[in-house]
Enzyme design. Structure first.
Site, PDB file in Angstrom:
ATOM      1  N   HIS A  63       0.845  -1.194   0.000  1.00  0.00           N
ATOM      2  CA  HIS A  63       0.000   0.000   0.000  1.00  0.00           C
ATOM      3  C   HIS A  63       0.878   1.240   0.000  1.00  0.00           C
ATOM      4  CE1 HIS A  63       0.825  -0.652   4.264  1.00  0.00           C
ATOM      5  NE2 HIS A  63       0.383   0.559   4.551  1.00  0.00           N
ATOM      6  N   HIS A  65       1.229   3.935   1.944  1.00  0.00           N
ATOM      7  CA  HIS A  65       1.684   4.690   3.104  1.00  0.00           C
ATOM      8  C   HIS A  65       3.209   4.816   3.087  1.00  0.00           C
ATOM      9  CE1 HIS A  65      -2.192   4.149   5.693  1.00  0.00           C
ATOM     10  NE2 HIS A  65      -2.243   5.208   4.916  1.00  0.00           N
ATOM     11  N   ASP A  67       5.665   4.628   5.177  1.00  0.00           N
ATOM     12  CA  ASP A  67       6.582   3.676   5.802  1.00  0.00           C
ATOM     13  C   ASP A  67       6.741   2.395   4.984  1.00  0.00           C
ATOM     14  OD1 ASP A  67       3.868   3.211   6.594  1.00  0.00           O
ATOM     15  OD2 ASP A  67       4.541   1.899   8.210  1.00  0.00           O
ATOM     16  N   HIS A  68       6.036   2.338   3.854  1.00  0.00           N
ATOM     17  CA  HIS A  68       6.163   1.186   2.968  1.00  0.00           C
ATOM     18  C   HIS A  68       6.736   1.546   1.599  1.00  0.00           C
ATOM     19  CE1 HIS A  68       3.770  -1.682   5.530  1.00  0.00           C
ATOM     20  NE2 HIS A  68       3.451  -0.521   6.058  1.00  0.00           N
ATOM     21  N   HIS A 140      -7.555  -1.444   5.298  1.00  0.00           N
ATOM     22  CA  HIS A 140      -6.641  -0.551   6.001  1.00  0.00           C
ATOM     23  C   HIS A 140      -6.935   0.940   5.771  1.00  0.00           C
ATOM     24  CE1 HIS A 140      -3.064   0.609   8.127  1.00  0.00           C
ATOM     25  NE2 HIS A 140      -2.455   1.107   7.053  1.00  0.00           N
ATOM     26  N   ASP A 211      -0.606  -3.856   5.751  1.00  0.00           N
ATOM     27  CA  ASP A 211      -1.318  -3.443   6.962  1.00  0.00           C
ATOM     28  C   ASP A 211      -2.806  -3.710   6.801  1.00  0.00           C
ATOM     29  OD1 ASP A 211       1.191  -2.558   7.489  1.00  0.00           O
ATOM     30  OD2 ASP A 211       0.658  -0.445   7.747  1.00  0.00           O
ATOM     31  N   HIS A 269       5.905  -5.631  11.644  1.00  0.00           N
ATOM     32  CA  HIS A 269       5.231  -4.328  11.730  1.00  0.00           C
ATOM     33  C   HIS A 269       4.855  -4.031  13.186  1.00  0.00           C
ATOM     34  CE1 HIS A 269       2.349  -1.072  10.608  1.00  0.00           C
ATOM     35  NE2 HIS A 269       3.150  -0.953   9.556  1.00  0.00           N
TER      36      HIS A 269
END
EC number: 3.1.26.11
Length: 306
Positions: A63, A65, A67-68, A140, A211, A269
């Site tokens: 996804h 976001h 942090d990914h 998510h 997530d 995670h």
């Protein structure tokens, strides 16, 4: 095959955990490495591992976001400097191509290889003679995918001892028999290679989730997996908070692993609120539901199928 956890933290990096990235090393199977997510500073973690960017074949983004994905531009650029000249395919939600292309264009980055983008929908997203990859939606808030990697069954091994017992000498004929061919020997005997090949070797199944909060689509993605990689952002008694933030708890991940009949669950995670000692408590908690659970730490390596 082995999984190398380059980053195991949630949201932001901490002293003990970088943000999310997982490498699936298949050097023996296809001389390639696949990457799942690429959080900030993933390329720094690569330098601390045995992963070589020149072997990177595919990147799967769960996804959008930060942090990914914030580690992607730097890693893609560094691949050019580390001998990477083969095409690379990036799979992910809508927007991943725009993000990467804009980052590279505005930074004046020139790559020595071509990037192919596959902005995916649920279903089969890749298949060749060795492996089948499917994806499905998780839950998510933003679109988040889970990936299921199925290694196709391998042909059984040739029973050389049985052949020798039947008076067949080793040589080029062995390869023909291994291919399942019918062969006429020098003494006139006709033998069928299929009679000397063992049972097919079952391929491995790996499920890697982005997530998510609890959702029904998880079950099919995880069913009978050799390894399930699942987020565990919160401890078990914080289910309400996990739901509000669209994440999962240790107990929810373990419950899914049990229901899906997986062989091993790996938790990742992990929220920065849990230091190394607290992380051990998360593992203990998950094991009360699903015994064969591990918790990933940065640079941990897990063999697939052990």
């Amino acid at each position: 095959m082995e999984l190398v956890f380059l980053g195991t933290g949630a949201g932001v990096p901490s002293r003990g955990r970088n943000v999310t990235s997982i490498a699936l090393s298949m050097l023996n199977e296809r001389n390639a490495i696949w990457l799942f997510d690429c959080g900030e500073a993933t390329q720094h973690q690569v330098l601390r591992s045995h992963i070589k960017l020149s072997k990177l074949e595919k990147i799967f983004i769960t996804h959008m976001h930060g942090d990914h994905i914030f580690g992607l531009p730097g890693l893609l650029s560094s691949r050019s400097f580390q001998g990477g000249d083969s095409d690379l395919t990036i799979y992910g939600p809508a927007g991943i191509a725009e993000y990467v292309e804009t980052s590279l264009r505005l930074s004046g980055t020139r790559l020595t290889y071509k990037i192919n983008f596959e902005e995916i929908e649920p279903g089969v997203i890749f298949e060749d003679e060795m492996v089948l990859v499917t994806a499905d939606d998780l839950d998510h808030g933003v679109r988040s995918f889970g990936y299921r990697i199925v290694e196709k069954d391998k042909q059984g091994a040739l029973n050389a001892e049985k052949l020798k017992a039947d008076g067949v000498e080793a040589g080029p004929v062995f390869q023909k028999l291994k291919n399942g061919e019918i062969v006429t020997l020098a003494d006139g005997r006709v033998i069928d290679g299929k009679n000397y090949i063992g049972e097919p070797q079952k391929g491995k199944i790996i499920s890697i989730f982005g997530d998510t909060k609890e959702t029904i689509s998880e079950l099919e993605l995880a069913m009978n997996a050799d390894i399930l990689v699942h987020e565990a952002t919160f401890e078990g008694d914080k289910a309400k908070m996990a739901g509000e933030y669209m994440h999962s708890t240790t107990l929810q991940a373990a419950t899914l692993a049990k229901a899906a009949n997986v062989k091993k669950l790996i938790l990742t995670h992990i929220s920065s609120r849990y230091d190394r000692d607290a992380s051990k408590e998360l593992l203990i908690e998950a094991k009360t539901v699903f015994e064969n659970t591990e918790i990933a730490y940065d640079l941990a390596v897990f063999q697939v199928g052990e």
